[in-house]
Motif scaffolding. Sequence first.
Motif, short mmCIF file in Angstrom:
data_model
loop_
_atom_site.label_atom_id
_atom_site.label_comp_id
_atom_site.label_asym_id
_atom_site.label_seq_id
_atom_site.Cartn_x
_atom_site.Cartn_y
_atom_site.Cartn_z
N LEU A 47 0.82 -1.21 0.00
CA LEU A 47 0.00 0.00 0.00
C LEU A 47 0.86 1.27 0.00
O LEU A 47 0.49 2.27 -0.62
N LEU A 48 2.00 1.22 0.67
CA LEU A 48 2.90 2.37 0.65
C LEU A 48 3.44 2.61 -0.76
O LEU A 48 3.46 3.76 -1.23
N ALA A 49 3.87 1.55 -1.44
CA ALA A 49 4.36 1.69 -2.81
C ALA A 49 3.24 2.18 -3.74
O ALA A 49 3.49 3.00 -4.63
N LEU A 50 2.02 1.70 -3.52
CA LEU A 50 0.89 2.13 -4.34
C LEU A 50 0.60 3.62 -4.14
O LEU A 50 0.36 4.36 -5.11
N PHE A 51 0.63 4.07 -2.88
CA PHE A 51 0.42 5.49 -2.60
C PHE A 51 1.48 6.34 -3.28
O PHE A 51 1.18 7.39 -3.87
N LEU A 52 2.74 5.91 -3.21
CA LEU A 52 3.82 6.66 -3.83
C LEU A 52 3.67 6.71 -5.35
O LEU A 52 3.99 7.71 -5.98
N PHE A 53 3.15 5.62 -5.93
CA PHE A 53 2.88 5.63 -7.37
C PHE A 53 1.89 6.73 -7.73
O PHE A 53 2.12 7.53 -8.64
N TYR A 54 0.77 6.79 -7.00
CA TYR A 54 -0.24 7.81 -7.30
C TYR A 54 0.26 9.22 -6.99
O TYR A 54 -0.09 10.18 -7.69
N TRP A 55 1.06 9.35 -5.95
CA TRP A 55 1.57 10.67 -5.60
C TRP A 55 2.54 11.19 -6.68
O TRP A 55 2.46 12.35 -7.10
N VAL A 56 3.46 10.33 -7.13
CA VAL A 56 4.40 10.74 -8.18
C VAL A 56 3.66 11.00 -9.49
O VAL A 56 3.99 11.91 -10.24
N LYS A 57 2.62 10.20 -9.75
CA LYS A 57 1.81 10.42 -10.95
C LYS A 57 1.15 11.80 -10.89
O LYS A 57 1.12 12.52 -11.90
N THR A 58 0.65 12.17 -9.72
CA THR A 58 0.04 13.50 -9.55
C THR A 58 1.09 14.60 -9.67
O THR A 58 0.83 15.66 -10.25
N TRP A 59 2.26 14.35 -9.12
CA TRP A 59 3.38 15.29 -9.22
C TRP A 59 3.71 15.55 -10.68
O TRP A 59 3.89 16.69 -11.11
N ARG A 60 3.79 14.48 -11.48
CA ARG A 60 4.06 14.64 -12.92
C ARG A 60 2.94 15.41 -13.60
O ARG A 60 3.20 16.26 -14.47
N TRP A 61 1.72 15.16 -13.20
CA TRP A 61 0.58 15.87 -13.81
C TRP A 61 0.64 17.35 -13.48
O TRP A 61 0.33 18.19 -14.32
N ARG A 62 1.05 17.68 -12.25
CA ARG A 62 1.21 19.09 -11.90
C ARG A 62 2.26 19.76 -12.79
O ARG A 62 2.09 20.90 -13.22
N ILE A 63 3.34 19.04 -13.10
CA ILE A 63 4.37 19.57 -13.99
C ILE A 63 3.79 19.81 -15.39
O ILE A 63 4.04 20.85 -16.01
N LEU A 64 2.99 18.87 -15.86
CA LEU A 64 2.40 19.01 -17.20
C LEU A 64 1.40 20.17 -17.25
O LEU A 64 1.26 20.85 -18.27
N LEU A 65 0.69 20.38 -16.15
CA LEU A 65 -0.28 21.48 -16.10
C LEU A 65 0.38 22.83 -15.82
O LEU A 65 -0.28 23.86 -15.91
N GLY A 66 1.66 22.80 -15.48
CA GLY A 66 2.37 24.02 -15.08
C GLY A 66 2.20 25.21 -16.01
O GLY A 66 1.94 26.33 -15.53
N PRO A 67 2.31 25.03 -17.35
CA PRO A 67 2.15 26.18 -18.24
C PRO A 67 0.76 26.82 -18.17
O PRO A 67 0.60 27.98 -18.53
N SER A 68 -0.25 26.06 -17.73
CA SER A 68 -1.62 26.58 -17.68
C SER A 68 -2.13 26.81 -16.27
O SER A 68 -3.10 27.55 -16.07
N LEU A 69 -1.50 26.16 -15.28
CA LEU A 69 -2.03 26.22 -13.92
C LEU A 69 -0.89 26.10 -12.90
O LEU A 69 -0.10 25.15 -12.96
N ALA A 70 -0.82 27.05 -12.01
CA ALA A 70 0.16 27.00 -10.91
C ALA A 70 -0.55 26.48 -9.66
O ALA A 70 -1.41 27.17 -9.10
N THR A 71 -0.21 25.28 -9.25
CA THR A 71 -0.87 24.69 -8.08
C THR A 71 0.07 23.70 -7.41
O THR A 71 1.21 23.51 -7.87
N ARG A 72 -0.40 23.05 -6.35
CA ARG A 72 0.40 22.08 -5.62
C ARG A 72 -0.05 20.66 -5.95
O ARG A 72 -1.18 20.43 -6.36
N THR A 73 0.87 19.72 -5.74
CA THR A 73 0.55 18.32 -5.99
C THR A 73 -0.61 17.86 -5.11
O THR A 73 -1.52 17.15 -5.58
#
Length: 336
Positions: A47-73
Amino acid sequence: MKRQLALFALGLAFGAGFLALALRDTDSEQIFTALGRADWWLTLPFLLALFLFYWVKTWRWRILLGPSLATRTATLFPAVMIGYAGSTVLPMQLGEVLRIYVTSRRHDLAASTVLATIALERIFDLLTILVLLGVTLLFENTAAPVLREAGYVVAAIALTAVAFTTLIIGWSRQFLALAGRLAGVLPEAIRERVMGQVRAGTATLATMRDPRLLAAVSATSFLQWVFMWLCCYLSLAAFDLDVPISAAYVVLSTTIVAVTFPSSPGFVGNIQFAYTLALTAYGVSAPQAFAASVYYHTLAYLSVLIVGGYCFLASGYSLRQLRAAGAQTAGGLSER
């Protein structure tokens, strides 16, 4: 409604077919016996590894949204989990439509902008999986020659995909000109539709022209799949299967391919078939492979459903709102 019912029926048909294939060489008693011997103490690291997968996935999505949206993971995390929870109860991965709707409404973004970032996610996921799978199979020290042969094929596909993506990112105008000439042989109506999709895809990939953005997205793509590989590894370790550590990545890659097919809610059948198909090459019995898939599936399904359900309740939306808005968003996107 008819379209939704048709998608649901198609997903059920594929899921049932995959489940039948996974169960053809086993029976319920053998599966329950294998599950009874599983090491459920590995649940916590899973479950810890699964949570980290979703968190890093969200972190990457925040990077992709960066040019259009400034927000936190942390701000984007609930939308990601709502989307994944939706995919556990909706067929054909329609939960992603919920992620688009929630994000576009909450942050006042165009649905097409959010969709473009999700499309980039899929592209980088595909490239990462192909590269890692090709490397894994090429250096796989297994008695199954078919895996080594598959490694050459996958490695060639990965190199081709990376080269093609690099071409589009670096020389998008030249690529569009070449695509236009090649599409010139098509009837006008079809040509315009095809070129519209090509232009949209090229514009999406062109946002990766910034080297820092490209490096950040590539690094987080690899990192997130390391955590998901760990989940697969733990699902095999729970049954003390005598397979090399690289087998977990073969299982993961096969599972990713399987869930791209139409599926029943929660990918029931697709995941079981992927596990049994991949582990057969390592001499694992069908009951053990099926039991490992149940271990992985149960923990992943329930955790995502619980966390995503909590995020949904905290969002203030109702099921009726999301269902209606999701259908509206899906319809609008399909028209594009």
